[in-house]
Write a protein that holds these residues in place. Structure first.
Motif, PDB file in Angstrom:
ATOM      1  N   CYS A 274     -13.781  -4.884 -22.386  1.00  0.00           N
ATOM      2  CA  CYS A 274     -15.093  -4.647 -22.982  1.00  0.00           C
ATOM      3  C   CYS A 274     -15.775  -3.500 -22.222  1.00  0.00           C
ATOM      4  CB  CYS A 274     -15.943  -5.912 -22.918  1.00  0.00           C
ATOM      5  SG  CYS A 274     -17.661  -5.679 -23.436  1.00  0.00           S
TER       6      CYS A 274
ATOM      7  N   VAL B   8     -14.947  -8.382 -33.323  1.00  0.00           N
ATOM      8  CA  VAL B   8     -15.767  -7.173 -33.487  1.00  0.00           C
ATOM      9  C   VAL B   8     -16.868  -7.113 -32.431  1.00  0.00           C
ATOM     10  CG1 VAL B   8     -15.279  -6.930 -35.933  1.00  0.00           C
ATOM     11  CG2 VAL B   8     -17.200  -8.349 -35.200  1.00  0.00           C
ATOM     12  N   HIS B   9     -17.121  -8.250 -31.768  1.00  0.00           N
ATOM     13  CA  HIS B   9     -18.100  -8.289 -30.683  1.00  0.00           C
ATOM     14  C   HIS B   9     -17.495  -9.052 -29.504  1.00  0.00           C
ATOM     15  CE1 HIS B   9     -20.759  -7.579 -34.175  1.00  0.00           C
ATOM     16  NE2 HIS B   9     -21.478  -6.893 -33.299  1.00  0.00           N
TER      17      HIS B   9
ATOM     18  N   PRO C 166     -20.439  -4.458 -29.133  1.00  0.00           N
ATOM     19  CA  PRO C 166     -19.493  -4.137 -30.210  1.00  0.00           C
ATOM     20  C   PRO C 166     -18.155  -3.662 -29.651  1.00  0.00           C
ATOM     21  CG  PRO C 166     -21.645  -3.190 -30.654  1.00  0.00           C
ATOM     22  CD  PRO C 166     -21.692  -3.694 -29.253  1.00  0.00           C
ATOM     23  N   LEU C 167     -17.086  -4.119 -30.288  1.00  0.00           N
ATOM     24  CA  LEU C 167     -15.740  -3.729 -29.890  1.00  0.00           C
ATOM     25  C   LEU C 167     -15.052  -2.952 -30.996  1.00  0.00           C
ATOM     26  CD1 LEU C 167     -14.541  -7.153 -28.366  1.00  0.00           C
ATOM     27  CD2 LEU C 167     -15.420  -5.184 -27.106  1.00  0.00           C
ATOM     28  N   LYS C 168     -14.142  -2.092 -30.608  1.00  0.00           N
ATOM     29  CA  LYS C 168     -13.330  -1.339 -31.562  1.00  0.00           C
ATOM     30  C   LYS C 168     -11.872  -1.481 -31.143  1.00  0.00           C
ATOM     31  CE  LYS C 168     -16.908   2.039 -32.731  1.00  0.00           C
ATOM     32  NZ  LYS C 168     -17.256   3.492 -32.791  1.00  0.00           N
TER      33      LYS C 168
ATOM     34  N   PRO D 184      -8.120  -1.478 -31.582  1.00  0.00           N
ATOM     35  CA  PRO D 184      -7.213  -0.827 -32.534  1.00  0.00           C
ATOM     36  C   PRO D 184      -6.178  -1.803 -33.073  1.00  0.00           C
ATOM     37  CG  PRO D 184      -6.634  -0.225 -30.287  1.00  0.00           C
ATOM     38  CD  PRO D 184      -7.922  -1.011 -30.203  1.00  0.00           C
TER      39      PRO D 184
ATOM     40  N   ASP E 174      -2.350   1.492 -35.238  1.00  0.00           N
ATOM     41  CA  ASP E 174      -3.191   2.630 -34.925  1.00  0.00           C
ATOM     42  C   ASP E 174      -2.580   3.472 -33.814  1.00  0.00           C
ATOM     43  OD1 ASP E 174      -4.812   1.700 -36.814  1.00  0.00           O
ATOM     44  OD2 ASP E 174      -6.426   0.990 -35.468  1.00  0.00           O
TER      45      ASP E 174
END
Length: 264
Positions: free
Chosen positions: A235, A248-249, A256-258, A260, A264
């Motif tokens: 994080c 997503v969190h 907020p998380l992204k 992959p 990807d």
């Protein structure tokens, strides 16, 4: 007046940097070196597993001292490759390796502790060196499961060595080692066929200890296998390492998380 030769200091630093690149680098040469070291370690561990029944062979001491030289070189090289020699020397895995080295250098005096050499497998696992190829291929999420498997296998082999050394060794050879392994697995799984038992009160206490520790390791492995898989994605805010694949969190701080996708 400082008598230290700057050239010697620079040479020592260059040696440490070179070893660091070999043990932790990502170049093709470093990867080949790491795979070679891992292969040698696995062969050494196989010797440790078989050593209780090979101990009386004429060539045993030659192999034993040869492995001692290889292990001493590896321990020294890993120490030099570390960022901090003092911090490296305080690691439990280093003390385990030094103890194993002592059993190799004094095989007669420490013969009854030779089965503890198999802890080399545990020290490799804890050092993380054995998992580097797995992580480079994007399978870091499997590391916990594999570590639990290694812990269980290490426990089974160390226990087998202990049981063989203190209960089955006299005049038994390979048959006695198989009996010790059979007893260990039957006890850990609580199958308890009863055809092989350890005599006396120490035998009963040994059996109790094997069952308690073995069940705990099996439960931990089952948890790692069947619980929801996690992905390793730090994080950005709180540095929590493991999250659900579709998170997503961050569950700890809400950031907020992204994460992959695999593709990807």
């Amino acid at each position: 007046m400082d008598a230290t030769n700057p050239g010697e200091v620079d040479g020592f630093d260059r040696l440490r940097a070179f070893l660091r690149r070999l043990y932790y680098g990502r170049t093709r040469a470093a990867l080949r070196f790491q795979i070679s070291v891992l292969a040698v370690d696995l062969v050494i561990i196989a010797f440790f597993v078989a050593s209780p029944v090979l101990r009386d062979r004429p060539s045993f001491l030659w192999v034993d001292y040869g492995i001692a030289a290889v292990l001493a070189a590896d321990v020294l090289a890993r120490g030099l490759a570390s960022n901090s020699l003092a911090g490296w020397a305080r690691r439990p895995t280093v003390w385990v390796d030094l103890f194993i080295l002592a059993t190799l250098l004094f095989p007669h005096s420490l013969a009854n502790l030779g089965f503890l050499r198999i802890l080399r497998l545990w020290s490799l696992s804890r050092s993380g060196f054995i998992w580097q190829p797995l992580e480079r291929r994007g399978h870091a999420a499997w590391r916990e499961v594999m570590e639990d498997i290694v812990n269980l296998v290490t426990f089974l082999l160390v226990t087998t060595g202990f049981v063989y050394t203190f209960f089955f060794r006299t005049g038994s050879g390979i048959e006695g080692y198989v009996d010790a392994f059979y007893f260990t697995v039957a006890t850990v799984t609580t199958t308890g066929f009863g055809d092989i038992v350890l005599p006396g009160i120490w035998g009963k206490l040994t059996s109790i200890a094997i069952m308690i520790v073995g069940i705990a390791l099996f439960v931990k492995l089952a948890q790692a296998l069947f619980r929801t898989s996690k992905v390793v994605f730090p994080c950005p805010q709180c540095a929590l390492q493991r999250h659900d694949p579709d998170a997503v969190h961050c569950k700890a701080c809400g950031h907020p998380l992204k994460i992959p996708d695999d593709g990807d």
